[in-house]
Design an enzyme around this catalytic site. Structure first.
Site, PDB file in Angstrom:
ATOM      1  N   GLY A  71       0.792  -1.218   0.000  1.00  0.00           N
ATOM      2  CA  GLY A  71       0.000   0.000   0.000  1.00  0.00           C
ATOM      3  C   GLY A  71       0.825   1.269   0.000  1.00  0.00           C
ATOM      4  O   GLY A  71       0.484   2.250  -0.680  1.00  0.00           O
ATOM      5  N   THR A 238      11.849  -7.053 -10.587  1.00  0.00           N
ATOM      6  CA  THR A 238      11.340  -8.407 -10.806  1.00  0.00           C
ATOM      7  C   THR A 238      10.073  -8.634  -9.985  1.00  0.00           C
ATOM      8  O   THR A 238      10.042  -8.366  -8.790  1.00  0.00           O
ATOM      9  CB  THR A 238      12.407  -9.442 -10.405  1.00  0.00           C
ATOM     10  OG1 THR A 238      13.576  -9.225 -11.191  1.00  0.00           O
ATOM     11  CG2 THR A 238      11.896 -10.862 -10.625  1.00  0.00           C
ATOM     12  N   CYS A 328       1.236   1.467  11.310  1.00  0.00           N
ATOM     13  CA  CYS A 328       2.584   1.988  11.100  1.00  0.00           C
ATOM     14  C   CYS A 328       3.031   2.912  12.217  1.00  0.00           C
ATOM     15  O   CYS A 328       4.193   3.296  12.288  1.00  0.00           O
ATOM     16  CB  CYS A 328       2.649   2.725   9.763  1.00  0.00           C
ATOM     17  SG  CYS A 328       2.234   1.679   8.358  1.00  0.00           S
TER      18      CYS A 328
END
Length: 382
Positions: A71, A238, A328
């Site tokens: 996110g 990748t 967070c």
């Protein structure tokens, strides 16, 4: 000691079918989707299938989806990518709200340092942005508008469709952080006035470390990361093949049973609040943003007179995992910027605990947690 996990807004347990999808993809061999040999082509095929699945879940074209690391990257890529591209057209305004996730707010502050004009919209006591305020802030110089679908601390839903329509009239790019809302709110990007949308797999019982950014065809956009030509040159690096395959499975499950998911968490949330009311009385706590239209899996509760860190520590010792706010920042003692923006009293802000529900939770757990809180409440109050 039994464990009760009430921190699903921070991260969710992986669904057993998602784990199987991850293991199947991870066990298929060392496939780099950019390689031309058979293993590389197989990896590319898995990513293509996952992208198609997610496009069906979101009502968009597969070519409009960009896989990211989560996110935070999706939010940053949307804001910087659209703002930089719009600046080339003479647009330098950024509009957001005071209750956004820090992945949006801090990115907006960085754009402000780069010369963009930032407008941070206030919210009311329920944490809702005023449509009138948004319309007053958005004009023909606005580059990007970023308003979240549902708040990660209180669950408050925002009028993103109405604001998005106004942004579209002024040719501003409309970004929506739907990380917390996906799986609980219907999302059909074919009809919604949204140009950029952020998602994260680990909020819907998928793996950590993989996210998604929707970029509507024709939206001005410059890549945040540079390197290889992956993701149609919009996100170098990748691809996380196993994570992407598992993300698609998680999204498929979440969308297919969205109504059931909503009923499940609403039942647990309502039982939890009703038991708290019965055990300690309705005057002993406040459910923040209770009057707002909210995401069903979040209950932000303040116990006046008991600091949130004291309640959380005692809950943890009793086997209950909850949070002080955003995942967070939950390890920080800083007060919630969301609750402060809502104009709540310092006492309410300092005593807030976020309980968030999901897969594996039961009504019996809700009753047990309320009993545990009642015991802690009586002890700390005395």
């Amino acid at each position: 000691m039994s464990s009760i996990y009430y921190d699903h807004a921070a991260t969710t347990p992986m669904h057993e079918d998602v784990i199987r999808a991850y293991v199947e993809a991870a066990s298929a061999g060392p496939g780099n989707a950019s390689s031309l040999h058979a293993l590389g082509r197989a990896a590319r095929s898995r990513i293509t299938a996952a992208r198609d699945t997610l496009a069906r879940c979101l009502g968009c074209e597969a070519s409009e989806l960009v896989f990211t690391s989560g996110g935070t990257e999706s939010d940053n890529a949307a804001l910087f990518g659209a703002a930089w591209a719009q600046r080339d057209k003479g647009r330098t305004g950024i509009v957001t709200s005071a209750i956004e996730h820090h992945a949006v707010l801090h990115a907006c502050r960085q754009l402000e340092k780069q010369g963009f004009k930032l407008t941070v919209l206030p919210v009311d006591g329920q944490g809702r942005v005023s449509i009138a305020d948004a319309k007053a802030a958005i004009d023909d110089t606005t580059a990007v508008v970023s308003i979240m679908a549902g708040n990660n601390e209180t669950g408050t839903l925002q009028p993103v469709a109405e604001i998005g329509e106004w942004a579209r009239l002024h040719k501003a790019a409309m970004h929506v952080d739907a990380v917390q809302a996906f799986g609980y709110l219907p999302i059909d990007l074919s009809v919604m006035p949204i140009d950029l949308l952020s998602l994260s797999a680990h909020k819907i019982n998928g793996p950590q470390g993989v996210g998604l950014l929707y970029v509507r065809k024709g939206t001005p956009y410059q890549p945040l990361l540079h390197g290889g030509s992956q993701e149609r040159k919009r996100r170098a690096g990748t691809e996380n093949v196993a994570g992407i395959a598992a993300f698609a499975k998680a999204a498929e499950l979440a969308v297919a049973d969205r109504d059931g998911r909503v009923r499940h968490v609403e039942t647990i949330r309502d039982r939890f609040v009703s038991e708290l009311t019965r055990l300690i009385g309705k005057d002993a706590f406040v459910v923040n943003a209770e009057a707002a239209a909210r995401l069903p899996h979040i209950a932000n509760v303040s116990f006046a007179g008991i600091r949130s860190e004291n309640m959380l520590m005692n809950l943890d010792l009793s086997g209950v995992s909850a949070s002080g706010g955003s995942a967070c920042t939950s390890g920080s003692l800083q007060p919630s910027h969301v609750l402060q923006a809502m104009g709540l009293s310092p006492e309410i802000v300092a005593s807030a605990v976020r309980f968030s529900f999901g897969l594996g939770n039961t009504s019996e757990e809700a009753e047990k947690t309320a009993q545990i809180i009642a015991t802690i409440w009586a002890r700390l109050r005395n």
